[in-house]
Design a protein around this motif. Structure first.
Motif, PDB file in Angstrom:
ATOM      1  N   TYR A   7     101.429 148.769  69.070  1.00 28.99           N
ATOM      2  CA  TYR A   7     102.482 147.752  69.624  1.00 28.99           C
ATOM      3  C   TYR A   7     103.891 148.394  69.982  1.00 28.99           C
ATOM      4  CZ  TYR A   7     104.937 143.357  69.295  1.00 28.99           C
ATOM      5  OH  TYR A   7     105.702 142.082  69.561  1.00 28.99           O
ATOM      6  N   LEU A  12     104.824 139.689  63.097  1.00 36.26           N
ATOM      7  CA  LEU A  12     104.661 141.175  62.648  1.00 36.26           C
ATOM      8  C   LEU A  12     104.899 141.258  60.859  1.00 36.26           C
ATOM      9  CD1 LEU A  12     104.681 144.190  63.354  1.00 36.26           C
ATOM     10  CD2 LEU A  12     107.086 144.007  63.994  1.00 36.26           C
ATOM     11  N   VAL A  48     101.156 141.755  69.379  1.00 40.25           N
ATOM     12  CA  VAL A  48     101.031 141.866  68.093  1.00 40.25           C
ATOM     13  C   VAL A  48     100.026 140.838  67.509  1.00 40.25           C
ATOM     14  CG1 VAL A  48     102.912 140.121  67.950  1.00 40.25           C
ATOM     15  CG2 VAL A  48     102.797 141.958  65.958  1.00 40.25           C
TER      16      VAL A  48
END
Length: 545
Positions: free
Chosen positions: A399, A454, A518
């Motif tokens: 990511y 996240l 993500v």
């Protein structure tokens, strides 16, 4: 609880449909009067003055909204919240079946984002009306009990206690709309006298002003100034109104009674506050800045040296701490990418070379963040890592690569387009500019959602982010088709900026794809991601044909 849930449900639906446009609405107003009107409209839409205050605070912290305009927006939001209460106090029970039927169908049976959120909003309004009816019915037995008249009589006599109770009620419920609707309902069914209800409502106005202060307590100083100024204004005016209506003889001559009279009093309180406080918005900036001064210059100078890595080499041997450090570093990268992407449309308009060069220079920080994360992951001892920790580290490194590539899209492609537009002197057509603006706002909202994913690793948020990615693709295709139609109709502006428009659409779509990545590990781990969109098996006769 149903009332609180319903108010939140309506607000969530509207934020997910139009939340990305709020910044443009709030920051595009030129005068205090226009700003207050924008606050009124947004409060009616969001059904929450606290939400308007938090939006204004966030934009003030970013430096894109001045203190006077932000305070005017918050004052307008308070008046807009009062208008919502007037609308919701009408007896609209007959609408409930239709709202539930239409809203339920849109939310359950449709896939298009705006239609689904429209269904959520309609169901939320229906639940508000149902909760108010439940509240009236549940209070009927209590109204006839022995203890309620004693409590109601005490609150009517001790207006200061009633004022404090109203403030606490609004703060605990975190919704002035819900708290005041409850007070209005209690007065409507004669559970408490009008005098006690009026003191409760004035207290609720004070409590509602304290909600944004509590919610913004972790934000920068510039963000906290607007809620503090609003609390000072509303607090002073609420105390003045409290003593005026309870102690001045001539106030008793005003013929207000019942639930509707309480709504009129609430509207009058917020309307007069807006009229009286609007000219003070600019004057309060200095005193509030002295009350909440900026951090010391030393810390400001330290920030000018560039971002300091959050990765601590000492945690490499502890997998759990190392993963936490990696998340913090990724959040720092995402913040930096957001600060690059946010002013893209402004650079398209202004062609400001200083700002373009600053954005390009900022890309070096993003590149440095990737290097730090790559080195950190490479240094983690594989023998000490479980399969889960090793997979998490790889996913985060991947990511980080995505974020670095997203930064390159801004610095190398979008900024080059901004320079080309400035050199050519061409301008997008009005329709084309609105399409790009809407797409930019949607991607900014997706970037915020990606940061939430996240932090939380939440499956539902990851699914929502994936759906929003699909929505951006749809908007990009739709804009491209409409652009081609404008070319067929002979639009000269569209011809002049055709290359720039199409390249911007491609860059926006690629940027959004990178930041949405993500969600993939979470979806894959939970069996929510298909390996391919192709049909794996076909009938033999179809293959032969």
């Amino acid at each position: 609880m149903l009332l609180l849930f319903a108010v939140r449900m309506v607000r969530t639906g509207i934020e997910r449909s139009f939340g990305a446009s709020f910044q443009r609405v709030l920051t595009s107003q030129n005068g205090l009067l226009q700003s207050s009107f924008a606050g009124i409209v947004l409060a009616i839409i969001l059904q929450s003055s606290a939400a308007v205050a938090l939006l204004s605070s966030g934009f003030a912290a970013s430096g894109i909204l001045a203190f006077p305009a932000g305070l005017a927006i918050v004052l307008g939001g308070d008046f807009g919240s009062a208008l919502i209460i007037q609308i919701l106090t009408f007896r609209l029970d007959w609408l409930v079946p239709m709202l539930l039927a239409v809203g339920g169908y849109l939310f359950v049976k449709t896939e298009q984002r705006k239609l689904r959120q429209a269904g959520r909003i309609l169901m939320g309004v229906a639940f508000i009306l149902i909760s108010l009816r439940f509240l009236r019915e549940a209070m009927d037995p209590i109204r006839d009990s022995a203890f309620l008249p004693a409590i109601a009589g005490y609150l009517a006599k001790d207006f200061i206690t009633a004022f404090i109770v109203g403030a606490m009620l609004a703060f605990v419920m975190h919704s002035s709309v819900a708290a005041i609707l409850m007070c209005v309902t209690l007065v409507q069914i004669d559970a408490i006298p009008f005098e006690a209800g009026l003191s409760l409502v004035l207290g609720a106005n004070l409590g509602s002003a304290a909600i944004p202060i509590w919610l913004s307590r972790g934000m920068p100083v510039a963000a906290r100034r607007i809620p503090v100024a609003n609390l000072l204004l509303r607090g002073v005016w609420a105390v003045i109104a409290l003593f005026a209506v309870n102690m001045l003889p001539w106030m008793q001559a005003i013929n207000l009674s019942g639930g509707q009279g309480l709504v009129y009093a609430h509207l009058a309180f917020n309307g007069t506050l807006l009229i009286l406080a609007l000219p003070l918005c600019s004057m309060l900036e200095g005193p509030v800045s002295q009350l909440l001064p900026n951090p010391s210059q030393a810390s400001d100078d330290a920030n000018l040296e560039g971002p300091i890595s959050t990765l601590n080499p000492a945690t490499i041997g502890s997998p759990q701490q190392a993963i936490s450090d990696l998340k913090r570093a990724l959040l720092r990268m995402a913040d930096q990418v957001e600060s690059m992407f946010r002013p893209v449309m402004e650079t398209f308009e202004s062609g400001d070379k200083t700002r373009i060069n600053a954005i390009r220079a900022h890309d070096e920080y993003v590149n440095a963040g990737l290097s730090d994360i790559r080195n950190f992951v490479a240094a983690m001892p594989l023998d000490d890592l479980s399969k889960e920790h090793a997979r998490s580290a790889r996913d985060m490194l991947e990511y980080a690569v995505r974020l670095e590539t997203a930064g390159d899209v801004v610095a190398k492609r979008l900024m080059s387009l901004a320079i080309d537009i400035q050199k050519s002197g061409a301008a997008f057509s009005k329709e084309g500019w609105q399409e790009l603006l809407h797409l930019h706002e949607s991607i900014l909202a997706n970037l915020k959602l990606a940061m939430n994913v996240l932090i939380s690793d939440d499956l539902e948020s990851a699914r929502l982010l994936s759906l929003e990615k699909t929505e951006v693709k749809r908007c990009e295709r739709s804009s491209r088709k409409r652009h081609f139609r404008r070319l067929q109709k002979g639009s000269q502006q569209s011809f002049a900026t055709s290359d720039e428009h199409l390249e911007t659409l491609r860059a926006f779509r690629e940027f959004n794809s990178h930041i949405s990545a993500v969600a993939y590990p979470i979806l894959y781990q939970n069996g929510q991601l298909l390996e391919t969109r192709l049909i794996e098996e076909m009938e033999g006769d179809e293959v032969m044909s």
